[in-house]
Enzyme design. Structure first.
Site, PDB file in Angstrom:
ATOM      1  N   PHE A 100     -11.388  -8.010  13.475  1.00 32.92           N
ATOM      2  CA  PHE A 100     -10.144  -8.361  12.822  1.00 32.92           C
ATOM      3  C   PHE A 100      -9.932  -7.403  11.714  1.00 32.92           C
ATOM      4  O   PHE A 100     -10.922  -6.804  11.062  1.00 32.92           O
ATOM      5  CB  PHE A 100     -10.561  -9.818  12.170  1.00 32.92           C
ATOM      6  CG  PHE A 100      -9.709 -10.149  11.160  1.00 32.92           C
ATOM      7  CD1 PHE A 100      -8.383 -10.343  11.299  1.00 32.92           C
ATOM      8  CD2 PHE A 100      -9.800 -10.113   9.590  1.00 32.92           C
ATOM      9  CE1 PHE A 100      -7.505 -10.977  10.670  1.00 32.92           C
ATOM     10  CE2 PHE A 100      -8.906 -10.535   8.860  1.00 32.92           C
ATOM     11  CZ  PHE A 100      -7.571 -10.756   9.264  1.00 32.92           C
ATOM     12  N   GLN A 101      -8.741  -7.035  11.446  1.00 34.06           N
ATOM     13  CA  GLN A 101      -8.318  -5.993  10.584  1.00 34.06           C
ATOM     14  C   GLN A 101      -8.943  -4.479  10.813  1.00 34.06           C
ATOM     15  O   GLN A 101      -9.359  -3.761   9.714  1.00 34.06           O
ATOM     16  CB  GLN A 101      -8.500  -6.276   9.230  1.00 34.06           C
ATOM     17  CG  GLN A 101      -7.380  -7.535   8.987  1.00 34.06           C
ATOM     18  CD  GLN A 101      -7.517  -7.735   7.336  1.00 34.06           C
ATOM     19  OE1 GLN A 101      -8.187  -7.576   6.356  1.00 34.06           O
ATOM     20  NE2 GLN A 101      -6.174  -8.231   6.634  1.00 34.06           N
ATOM     21  N   LYS A 126     -17.294  -1.687   5.375  1.00 34.54           N
ATOM     22  CA  LYS A 126     -17.806  -2.568   4.313  1.00 34.54           C
ATOM     23  C   LYS A 126     -19.199  -2.411   3.833  1.00 34.54           C
ATOM     24  O   LYS A 126     -19.719  -2.602   2.867  1.00 34.54           O
ATOM     25  CB  LYS A 126     -17.594  -3.947   5.111  1.00 34.54           C
ATOM     26  CG  LYS A 126     -17.449  -5.050   3.690  1.00 34.54           C
ATOM     27  CD  LYS A 126     -16.933  -6.198   4.425  1.00 34.54           C
ATOM     28  CE  LYS A 126     -16.857  -7.376   2.996  1.00 34.54           C
ATOM     29  NZ  LYS A 126     -16.527  -8.590   3.612  1.00 34.54           N
ATOM     30  N   MET A 172      24.255   9.199   2.929  1.00 35.54           N
ATOM     31  CA  MET A 172      24.098  10.466   4.029  1.00 35.54           C
ATOM     32  C   MET A 172      24.377  10.106   5.444  1.00 35.54           C
ATOM     33  O   MET A 172      24.722  10.833   6.141  1.00 35.54           O
ATOM     34  CB  MET A 172      22.635  11.135   3.767  1.00 35.54           C
ATOM     35  CG  MET A 172      22.288  12.253   4.352  1.00 35.54           C
ATOM     36  SD  MET A 172      23.542  13.670   3.343  1.00 35.54           S
ATOM     37  CE  MET A 172      22.375  14.145   2.116  1.00 35.54           C
ATOM     38  N   GLU A 227       0.625  -0.981   0.051  1.00 34.15           N
ATOM     39  CA  GLU A 227      -0.004   0.066   0.018  1.00 34.15           C
ATOM     40  C   GLU A 227       0.839   1.435  -0.195  1.00 34.15           C
ATOM     41  O   GLU A 227       0.435   2.284  -0.513  1.00 34.15           O
ATOM     42  CB  GLU A 227      -0.730   0.088   1.139  1.00 34.15           C
ATOM     43  CG  GLU A 227      -2.218  -1.041   1.277  1.00 34.15           C
ATOM     44  CD  GLU A 227      -1.591  -2.304   1.630  1.00 34.15           C
ATOM     45  OE1 GLU A 227      -0.459  -2.486   1.892  1.00 34.15           O
ATOM     46  OE2 GLU A 227      -2.574  -3.355   1.621  1.00 34.15           O
TER      47      GLU A 227
END
Lengths: 560, 197
Positions: free
Chosen positions: A114-115, A164, A472, A52
């Site tokens: 969940f999630q 959802k 760096m 993502e």
């Protein structure tokens, strides 16, 4: 005309109405109902990324390179939290983006389902605004509000979190409904008194410098900037994110200033009697010690965001407005003039402090690579970078010919931005040459997106500046930690040529200066994507350098 | 701007905000991440439906507290912000003070209450509770005077403030104040990327 549709359909129709043709994302349980209707909307091309974060950076690269709003999809929980770095990157650099995330069903919200993740809570500091939409009826209006907020004023990312069951619910969508945001106004023209004050300062100045920031790029005010600079003969310093807002072969072009900018740019700012800042927020990498920043100058600060005025640097003449409009107001009031002595002095600064000397070495240096890329592509490519030494070499040595052809994570300084942002840039500009200049560290943070590159046949050229080090970091440990090198060496780097080949991508390795040009030409000529592994020297000394929090007095130009 | 005893500055900010879930969290988050210190905060529904009014008193170094109104105005849910510190305002705080008061001390305490024009709202066998409203110094003084009797509980609200009389438009510098006019927006067509206000 009122339409009766599912939440998912409303989202898709509203996206299409906003002109969206590409979205970057990955599905998951909570957002599956949205993916379930995508086949009905072929106008929405979905590009499946491998992470993502990649989707967010690709949307960002698409937005920066096209000037339209980038769109990312992710599911609830970890899908949504993986977007956060991408949102923070876009927020810091004012990039217009809309992220749509699935959320657990309404009844499950707040139960640690969940999630489940409180993504609106988590992203409040890294979005311009965000929404949790609890009714399908609100979806259409919310999507249009989100795009309006993302693209107007000071642009930025907006996140819409959708449970959802709201995707599945039937709702009403009125495409012609006007939005109502009483708490949001978009500055346009500036107050005439502010314009007059600014014009008076410009007309009186003897040693003026324009500081052109990302605001010039975001407002697409390239022609206006050039017109003003030429009319009043004012040298133009671009900030890191202002690079490519002004032609670098122009006689008035005076480089970029600050920590690793050109010494002559920092000196010009220090010696000026007027700084005209168009759309830069006086970032600490430019300013250093605010108390000692260009103390002899008056300052005009043009910004669309009133909160940036006097945030870090006190200015005599604030101008709040859309930069394009402000140029239109200012230009007729600025007198045609010359600053012969001052321009001669700036030319003298450029000659005395060349700042771009490439260390003499038989070995391959990062600067050689960028210089060759610039020469072979004639400054005509879109360049993306991550953050670190490779980014500074790119900013210093690539001579940009085209406006808005430089995509770099400036404010957030996000390693790994270089790989997926190039995907967004190439998708948005299919006919242009896109070179992603990568550090070997940053590349390994997002290299899984090579699969996305292959899947979508994107002819991106990746240049890995491979020194098996976090360059760096080695520099800072050398300068500020007595050379106590820790966790800066990569001993487990893969063979990047073989890695490319494993993805079915052409891989080229370059280990010497002699091979440079031919390898770059070979990559350019190849129809598909290419990964070039430039095996470069590890160096601790990227110059010029003004150490953090210091001023021009501490400038280290080039001790060699 | 009012300078406090420890050399920091105080500003009073009045805001009209959307009455929606999460608005307080947005504002609190902004204050936290920008390092603004809230000395007091009062929130309640306003006379306009769907909008709440908030009054903040913010403390900190001058250059920091001057940023507060400008930063608040960036929040989409904040409809109007006015930094009213330097304007002609009236403001009040309210406190409920429960003080130990047996029969022997009650008379003395009630006398104090009278002088301060305080309402006594509850009397028990061993304590009484009074309600005081006014400026901070008045409330601070009463609390100090009551301390020797034994304070059981002190509950203070934040400051609420309003402008005296009418606000003349154009008095402000225009820089930090929200344009209250509504943003109207025509939806772009599917092909265009236009649609700015």
């Amino acid at each position: 005309m009122l339409k009766h549709l599912t939440g998912s359909e409303i989202v898709c129709e509203a996206l299409i109405k906003e002109g969206v043709s590409v979205v970057f994302g990955i599905p998951g349980g909570a957002i599956l109902p949205l993916y379930g209707v995508l086949s009905k909307y072929p106008a929405l091309r979905h590009i499946l990324t491998r992470h993502e974060q990649g989707a967010a950076h690709a949307a960002d690269g698409y937005a920066r390179s096209t000037g339209t709003v980038g769109v990312a999809f992710a599911t609830s929980g970890p899908g949504a939290t993986n977007l956060v770095t991408g949102l923070a990157t876009a927020m810091m650099d004012s990039v217009p983006m809309v992220a749509i995330t699935g959320q657990v069903g309404r009844a499950a919200i707040g139960t640690d389902a969940f999630q489940e993740a409180d993504i609106t809570g988590a992203t409040m500091p890294v979005t311009k605004h965000n929404y949790l939409v609890m009714r399908a009826d609100d979806l259409g209006r919310t999507v249009h509000e989100a795009f309006h907020i993302a693209r107007t004023g000071r642009p930025g990312p907006v996140l819409i979190d959708i449970p959802k069951d709201v995707f599945i619910e039937m709702g009403e969508y009125d495409p012609d409904e006007s939005i109502d945001l009483p708490g949001y106004s978009v500055p346009g023209m500036a107050d005439e008194a502010q314009i007059d004050a600014a014009a008076a300062l410009i007309n009186q100045a003897e040693r003026p410098v324009i500081l052109a920031g990302h605001g010039v790029v975001l407002s697409r005010s390239f022609d206006e900037l050039r017109e003003l600079a030429e009319k009043a003969q004012i040298p133009v310093v671009t900030t890191l994110l202002g690079i490519s807002s002004f032609p670098e072969d122009h006689v008035l072009s005076t480089g970029f200033p600050g920590m690793h900018g050109m010494a002559y740019a920092s000196l010009a700012i220090d010696q000026a009697d007027l700084i005209i800042n168009f759309g830069s927020r006086f970032d600490d990498r430019i300013v250093g010690d605010a108390q000692r920043f260009s103390t002899g100058s008056k300052k005009i600060h043009v910004d669309i965001d009133p909160a940036e005025i006097n945030k870090t640097i006190h200015v005599e003449a604030p101008v709040v407005g859309n930069i394009k409009d402000v140029f239109g107001q200012l230009l007729p009031k600025v007198k045609k003039t010359t600053h012969v002595e001052w321009l001669q002095h700036v030319e003298h600064l450029k000659a005395e402090h060349p700042s771009l000397r490439i260390p003499e070495s038989d070995r391959l240096m990062g600067q050689h690579v960028v210089k060759a890329l610039s020469d072979v592509t004639k400054g005509d490519a879109i360049i993306t970078t991550g953050v670190g030494q490779h980014q500074m070499w790119a900013a210093q040595h690539y001579q940009f010919k085209n406006a808005n052809s430089w995509l770099s994570s400036g404010g957030a300084g996000t390693m790994g931005y270089e790989v997926p942002s190039a995907i967004g840039a190439q998708v948005g500009n299919p006919d242009k040459l896109v070179w992603s200049i990568c550090g070997d560290g940053g590349f390994q943070m997002t290299m899984m997106e090579l699969a996305t590159v292959v899947e979508n046949r994107l002819p991106i050229k990746y240049a890995i500046m491979n020194n098996n080090h976090l360059g760096m970091i080695t520099q800072w440990q050398s300068f500020f930690y007595d050379g106590d090198y820790q966790a800066e060496t990569y001993t487990g780097n893969p063979d990047f040529v073989k890695l490319a080949e494993a993805y079915g991508i052409k891989g080229i390795r370059v280990t010497s200066q002699d091979e440079l040009e031919s390898a770059i030409r070979e990559a350019n000529a190849h129809e598909g994507p290419v990964v070039v592994d430039f095996v470069i020297e590890k160096v601790d000394d990227l110059y010029p350098m003004i150490p953090v929090g210091q001023s021009i007095e501490e400038l280290i130009e080039d001790p060699n | 701007m009012a300078e406090t005893a420890n050399g920091t500055f105080q500003r009073t900010i009045a805001a009209l905000v959307q009455d929606r879930p999460g608005v307080l969290a947005r504002i609190a988050g902004l204050f936290r991440r920008r390092g603004f210190n809230i000395a007091s905060l009062a929130v309640g529904r306003s006379e306009r439906s769907g909008l709440s009014r908030m009054t903040f008193v913010v403390e900190g170094p001058e250059e920091v507290v001057r940023q507060v109104a400008a930063q608040l105005d960036r929040l989409i849910d904040v409809v109007e912000v006015h930094d009213i510190t330097e304007q002609n305002i009236v403001w009040r705080e309210l406190a409920l003070i429960k003080v130990r008061a047996n029969a022997g001390k009650r008379g003395e305490i009630l006398e104090l209450a009278n002088i301060f024009r305080v309402n006594v709202i509850d009397i028990g066998v061993e304590s009484l509770t009074m309600e005081i409203s006014g400026g901070r110094q008045k409330i601070d003084s009463l609390i100090e005077l009551l301390r020797k009797f034994g304070l059981e509980e002190v509950i203070r609200t934040g400051r609420v403030a309003t402008l005296r009389g009418t606000l003349v438009e154009g008095e402000d510098d225009g820089l930090f104040q929200s344009d209250a006019s509504k943003s109207t927006y025509t939806l772009p067509t599917a092909t265009g990327e236009s649609g700015s206000v």
